[in-house]
Design a protein around this motif. Structure first.
Motif, PDB file in Angstrom:
ATOM      1  N   VAL A  66       4.723 -34.211 -18.094  1.00 14.63           N
ATOM      2  CA  VAL A  66       5.935 -35.037 -18.162  1.00 14.63           C
ATOM      3  C   VAL A  66       7.090 -34.332 -17.449  1.00 14.63           C
ATOM      4  O   VAL A  66       7.818 -34.935 -16.651  1.00 14.63           O
ATOM      5  N   ALA A  67       7.239 -33.043 -17.730  1.00 15.54           N
ATOM      6  CA  ALA A  67       8.298 -32.261 -17.095  1.00 15.54           C
ATOM      7  C   ALA A  67       8.071 -32.158 -15.581  1.00 15.54           C
ATOM      8  O   ALA A  67       9.016 -32.247 -14.784  1.00 15.54           O
ATOM      9  N   LEU A  68       6.817 -31.998 -15.190  1.00 18.26           N
ATOM     10  CA  LEU A  68       6.470 -31.925 -13.767  1.00 18.26           C
ATOM     11  C   LEU A  68       6.878 -33.204 -13.048  1.00 18.26           C
ATOM     12  O   LEU A  68       7.449 -33.161 -11.949  1.00 18.26           O
ATOM     13  N   ARG A  69       6.600 -34.345 -13.649  1.00 20.12           N
ATOM     14  CA  ARG A  69       6.961 -35.633 -13.053  1.00 20.12           C
ATOM     15  C   ARG A  69       8.475 -35.773 -12.947  1.00 20.12           C
ATOM     16  O   ARG A  69       8.984 -36.371 -11.996  1.00 20.12           O
ATOM     17  N   SER A  70       9.198 -35.197 -13.907  1.00 22.26           N
ATOM     18  CA  SER A  70      10.657 -35.271 -13.891  1.00 22.26           C
ATOM     19  C   SER A  70      11.242 -34.450 -12.746  1.00 22.26           C
ATOM     20  O   SER A  70      12.182 -34.881 -12.074  1.00 22.26           O
ATOM     21  N   VAL A  71      10.662 -33.278 -12.502  1.00 23.45           N
ATOM     22  CA  VAL A  71      11.171 -32.392 -11.451  1.00 23.45           C
ATOM     23  C   VAL A  71      10.709 -32.832 -10.059  1.00 23.45           C
ATOM     24  O   VAL A  71      11.457 -32.736  -9.090  1.00 23.45           O
ATOM     25  N   VAL A  95       5.607 -42.102 -17.710  1.00 26.59           N
ATOM     26  CA  VAL A  95       6.454 -41.280 -16.835  1.00 26.59           C
ATOM     27  C   VAL A  95       5.983 -41.308 -15.385  1.00 26.59           C
ATOM     28  O   VAL A  95       6.474 -40.555 -14.552  1.00 26.59           O
ATOM     29  N   GLY A  96       5.005 -42.167 -15.094  1.00 24.94           N
ATOM     30  CA  GLY A  96       4.615 -42.361 -13.698  1.00 24.94           C
ATOM     31  C   GLY A  96       3.396 -41.624 -13.217  1.00 24.94           C
ATOM     32  O   GLY A  96       3.175 -41.517 -12.002  1.00 24.94           O
TER      33      GLY A  96
END
Length: 211
Positions: A66-71, A95-96
């Motif tokens: 999730v964090a990876l997709r955000s960054v 989250v894509g």
């Protein structure tokens, strides 16, 4: 074509090397730092990022994705979970993430998956994804009830968790210490009867979807 592979399992790694196309180059990393470093240095080099989700740290790895997709929102990510979890799938698709597959996927099926994802579609089966959406909508009201006992600050923390932020990032956003964030989380887990960040994120997402 180059594919970045976040994989800590030797057997799964060897299998991936056998089932990819001959003109595909796999680049293996075994931790989050390695993934971030490579995507930061060469953000357009990798057509896909494969992530193997192992049993031992499954929930944490879901949140790492999730964090990876955000960054790196433009990076196509395909996950390979070693266990079946509808809640994790819902979290990741929301989250894509472009698809999820069995770790020991066959060569022809992997080729089909990449073709589908490359066309802009999500791999996971439309019926499965629709089922996840319906499940989320059906339980949104009950999720909202479980969050109603939270204070305003605790609700803020829960929403940041849903966005994939770390404790350190939440502390910066809210201008509080990491210790205070941890204290809020302990209280939130108890009030909502959730056991980890994944379960809490789903609660917060469902509540947001009906507002």
């Amino acid at each position: 074509m180059k594919i970045l592979c976040w994989n800590t399992d030797e057997a799964v790694w060897k299998h991936w090397c056998q089932v990819v196309a001959a003109d595909t180059r796999l680049v293996r990393v075994e931790d989050r730092t390695g993934v971030y470093d490579l995507l930061t240095q060469a953000p357009t080099d990798f057509s896909y990022c494969f992530v193997y989700l192992e049993d031992q740290t499954f929930s944490q790895q879901v949140e790492d994705v999730v964090a990876l997709r955000s960054v790196f929102p433009k990076q196509k990510v395909i996950v390979f979970p070693n266990q079946s979890s509808q809640s994790a799938a819902l979290r990741l698709f929301s989250v894509g993430v472009s698809g999820q597959c069995a770790p020991y996927i066959g060569k022809e099926q992997l080729s089909l998956v990449l073709s589908v994802v490359d066309s802009g579609e999500i791999w996971g089966g439309k019926a499965f994804i629709q089922q996840l959406i319906m499940q989320s909508a059906a339980t949104a009201t009950s999720y909202d009830r479980e969050l109603e006992d939270l204070s305003e600050r605790e609700l803020d923390v829960a929403q940041f968790i849903a966005k994939g932020l770390s404790n350190k990032q939440i502390a910066l956003e809210m201008d509080i210490t990491e210790r205070t964030v941890k204290a809020h989380l302990t209280s939130i887990f108890k009030k909502t009867n959730t056991k980890d960040r994944l379960a809490l994120a789903l609660l917060a997402q469902a509540r947001h979807s009906v507002q």
